[in-house]
Write a protein that holds these residues in place. Structure first.
Motif, PDB file in Angstrom:
ATOM      1  N   LEU A 119      46.011  42.807  40.645  1.00 54.52           N
ATOM      2  CA  LEU A 119      46.550  43.388  39.418  1.00 54.52           C
ATOM      3  C   LEU A 119      48.025  43.744  39.576  1.00 54.52           C
ATOM      4  N   PRO A 120      48.821  43.543  38.540  1.00 56.24           N
ATOM      5  CA  PRO A 120      50.242  43.915  38.619  1.00 56.24           C
ATOM      6  C   PRO A 120      50.458  45.423  38.651  1.00 56.24           C
ATOM      7  N   ASP A 121      49.478  46.195  38.169  1.00 58.13           N
ATOM      8  CA  ASP A 121      49.575  47.655  38.176  1.00 58.13           C
ATOM      9  C   ASP A 121      48.194  48.197  38.537  1.00 58.13           C
ATOM     10  N   LEU A 122      48.005  48.529  39.801  1.00 59.64           N
ATOM     11  CA  LEU A 122      46.704  48.951  40.308  1.00 59.64           C
ATOM     12  C   LEU A 122      46.156  50.163  39.561  1.00 59.64           C
ATOM     13  N   ARG A 123      46.956  51.191  39.430  1.00 63.60           N
ATOM     14  CA  ARG A 123      46.482  52.427  38.804  1.00 63.60           C
ATOM     15  C   ARG A 123      46.137  52.229  37.330  1.00 63.60           C
ATOM     16  N   ARG A 124      46.910  51.420  36.665  1.00 68.55           N
ATOM     17  CA  ARG A 124      46.603  51.152  35.257  1.00 68.55           C
ATOM     18  C   ARG A 124      45.256  50.436  35.127  1.00 68.55           C
ATOM     19  N   THR A 126      46.732  31.053  51.402  1.00 58.84           N
ATOM     20  CA  THR A 126      47.706  31.904  52.073  1.00 58.84           C
ATOM     21  C   THR A 126      47.992  33.130  51.218  1.00 58.84           C
ATOM     22  N   TYR A 127      48.005  32.965  49.888  1.00 63.10           N
ATOM     23  CA  TYR A 127      48.172  34.115  48.991  1.00 63.10           C
ATOM     24  C   TYR A 127      47.060  35.139  49.205  1.00 63.10           C
ATOM     25  N   LEU A 128      45.821  34.676  49.388  1.00 65.35           N
ATOM     26  CA  LEU A 128      44.713  35.602  49.601  1.00 65.35           C
ATOM     27  C   LEU A 128      44.942  36.451  50.851  1.00 65.35           C
ATOM     28  N   TYR A 129      45.457  35.813  51.893  1.00 62.84           N
ATOM     29  CA  TYR A 129      45.788  36.565  53.114  1.00 62.84           C
ATOM     30  C   TYR A 129      46.904  37.566  52.837  1.00 62.84           C
ATOM     31  N   ASP A 130      47.969  37.108  52.207  1.00 59.97           N
ATOM     32  CA  ASP A 130      49.107  37.993  51.929  1.00 59.97           C
ATOM     33  C   ASP A 130      48.692  39.186  51.071  1.00 59.97           C
ATOM     34  N   MET A 154      55.899  40.066  48.592  1.00 61.00           N
ATOM     35  CA  MET A 154      55.315  38.737  48.430  1.00 61.00           C
ATOM     36  C   MET A 154      56.149  37.936  47.442  1.00 61.00           C
ATOM     37  N   ASP A 155      56.425  36.708  47.776  1.00 61.24           N
ATOM     38  CA  ASP A 155      57.235  35.840  46.928  1.00 61.24           C
ATOM     39  C   ASP A 155      56.351  35.152  45.895  1.00 61.24           C
ATOM     40  N   PHE A 156      56.617  35.391  44.618  1.00 64.23           N
ATOM     41  CA  PHE A 156      55.832  34.789  43.542  1.00 64.23           C
ATOM     42  C   PHE A 156      56.539  33.590  42.920  1.00 64.23           C
ATOM     43  N   ALA A 157      57.457  33.011  43.654  1.00 63.01           N
ATOM     44  CA  ALA A 157      58.139  31.774  43.237  1.00 63.01           C
ATOM     45  C   ALA A 157      58.759  31.903  41.846  1.00 63.01           C
ATOM     46  N   GLY A 158      59.401  33.023  41.613  1.00 68.03           N
ATOM     47  CA  GLY A 158      60.096  33.225  40.346  1.00 68.03           C
ATOM     48  C   GLY A 158      59.219  33.646  39.190  1.00 68.03           C
ATOM     49  N   LYS A 159      57.926  33.804  39.409  1.00 71.47           N
ATOM     50  CA  LYS A 159      57.000  34.201  38.347  1.00 71.47           C
ATOM     51  C   LYS A 159      56.645  35.670  38.505  1.00 71.47           C
ATOM     52  N   ASP A 160      56.191  36.317  37.420  1.00 67.17           N
ATOM     53  CA  ASP A 160      55.665  37.658  37.589  1.00 67.17           C
ATOM     54  C   ASP A 160      54.272  37.548  38.215  1.00 67.17           C
ATOM     55  N   LYS A 161      53.770  38.660  38.741  1.00 70.60           N
ATOM     56  CA  LYS A 161      52.530  38.615  39.517  1.00 70.60           C
ATOM     57  C   LYS A 161      51.357  38.123  38.692  1.00 70.60           C
ATOM     58  N   SER A 162      51.213  38.594  37.459  1.00 68.93           N
ATOM     59  CA  SER A 162      50.063  38.205  36.640  1.00 68.93           C
ATOM     60  C   SER A 162      50.041  36.698  36.396  1.00 68.93           C
ATOM     61  N   TYR A 166      51.483  34.377  38.305  1.00 70.10           N
ATOM     62  CA  TYR A 166      51.235  33.713  39.583  1.00 70.10           C
ATOM     63  C   TYR A 166      49.757  33.768  39.951  1.00 70.10           C
ATOM     64  N   VAL A 167      49.155  34.934  39.771  1.00 69.79           N
ATOM     65  CA  VAL A 167      47.737  35.101  40.095  1.00 69.79           C
ATOM     66  C   VAL A 167      46.868  34.195  39.227  1.00 69.79           C
ATOM     67  N   LYS A 168      47.178  34.138  37.949  1.00 67.81           N
ATOM     68  CA  LYS A 168      46.402  33.288  37.045  1.00 67.81           C
ATOM     69  C   LYS A 168      46.479  31.826  37.471  1.00 67.81           C
ATOM     70  N   GLU A 169      47.667  31.352  37.782  1.00 64.85           N
ATOM     71  CA  GLU A 169      47.843  29.958  38.214  1.00 64.85           C
ATOM     72  C   GLU A 169      47.119  29.702  39.544  1.00 64.85           C
ATOM     73  N   THR A 170      47.184  30.673  40.451  1.00 67.46           N
ATOM     74  CA  THR A 170      46.536  30.521  41.746  1.00 67.46           C
ATOM     75  C   THR A 170      45.029  30.364  41.596  1.00 67.46           C
ATOM     76  N   PHE A 171      44.409  31.248  40.803  1.00 63.67           N
ATOM     77  CA  PHE A 171      42.950  31.192  40.675  1.00 63.67           C
ATOM     78  C   PHE A 171      42.493  30.036  39.789  1.00 63.67           C
ATOM     79  N   ASN A 172      43.310  29.626  38.837  1.00 62.63           N
ATOM     80  CA  ASN A 172      42.985  28.404  38.101  1.00 62.63           C
ATOM     81  C   ASN A 172      42.937  27.213  39.060  1.00 62.63           C
ATOM     82  N   ALA A 173      43.845  27.206  40.038  1.00 65.56           N
ATOM     83  CA  ALA A 173      43.945  26.075  40.964  1.00 65.56           C
ATOM     84  C   ALA A 173      42.762  25.992  41.924  1.00 65.56           C
TER      85      ALA A 173
END
Length: 239
Positions: free
Chosen positions: A133-138, A193-197, A1-9, A11-18
């Motif tokens: 989460l960026p690390d599921l097991r953690r 679209t992120y939710l689908y991906d 998945m392409d996070f547009a140059g951001k780390d997953k955490s 990107y996820v924070k920005e997505t859900f804020n939006a």
């Protein structure tokens, strides 16, 4: 998945804020109104009882948190934790006049490093959160760490249906219709679209059950809802 140059955490924070302002509406539309029943089932599986102290990870707008609060009652306590400040803003609005407001605490925090001591809670839930989460097991191990021995750890999330034809129709709906709903109801097609991906890339309920066991939980298993479109995965911390 392409996070547009951001780390997953990030990107996820920005997505859900939006999408925070329309999140509850979209959940209801995407689930065709069944999401409340799914939450109620997760609360039964986590064995929430009056007087218990529970934690709801990735709590978002607090819908599952509130459902747990009903189960633990006035003598209990449920702490909801989420990374997105905007989701928590909506969550606090959702409970500001609620009958169980006094039993609910909503905190901004990182699921990778929860600010609680070991064995603090009587059970833990996470609704539609582990795949972000960026690390599921953690994240799973943090949930296990903060609950008491004998307590349940429960995830409610999208599953992977296996029934022929139904499976194909589900993924078509999720890929095409859900982003379209996001666009017309809030102009957020990219975010949905992120939710689908993320659902595509997330482990199946069978795989997640094995990961729960790998992380140290016992009596692990899963329950399929709506033919496996949604699944509740669970396990118990050893005594």
């Amino acid at each position: 998945m392409d996070f547009a140059g951001k780390d997953k955490s990030e990107y996820v924070k920005e997505t859900f804020n939006a999408i925070a302002g329309k999140y509850d509406l979209m959940n209801s539309l995407m689930s065709m109104g069944m999401d409340n029943a799914w939450r109620a089932k997760a609360v039964r599986i986590v064995e929430a009882k009056p007087g218990m102290k529970m934690i709801d990870l990735c709590c978002g707008t607090g819908k599952l948190t509130r459902e747990i609060a009903v189960a633990v009652g006035d003598s209990g306590r449920v702490t909801g934790v989420d990374f997105s400040e905007e989701m928590l803003v909506v969550g606090r609005k959702n409970i500001e006049n609620d009958r169980y407001k006094a039993s609910i605490e909503l905190l901004q925090g990182n699921a990778m490093s929860l600010p609680f001591t070991d064995n603090s809670f009587d059970g833990a839930t996470v609704g539609w959160g582990l795949r972000n989460l960026p690390d599921l097991r953690r994240g799973i191990r943090e949930m296990i760490r903060v609950v008491k021995p004998g307590s349940m750890v429960v995830s409610l999330d999208m599953g992977k249906p296996t029934i022929p034809v139904f499976k194909q129709l589900y993924w078509l709906y999720f890929e095409k219709i859900v982003p379209w709903l996001g666009k017309i109801h809030g102009g957020k097609q990219k975010e949905y679209t992120y939710l689908y991906d993320s659902a595509c890339e997330f482990e199946s309920q069978r795989q997640l059950t094995m990961i729960f066991a790998e992380c140290g939980l016992q009596d692990t298993g899963y329950k399929n809802l709506v033919g496996g479109v949604v699944a509740i995965v669970y396990g118990r911390k050893p005594k």
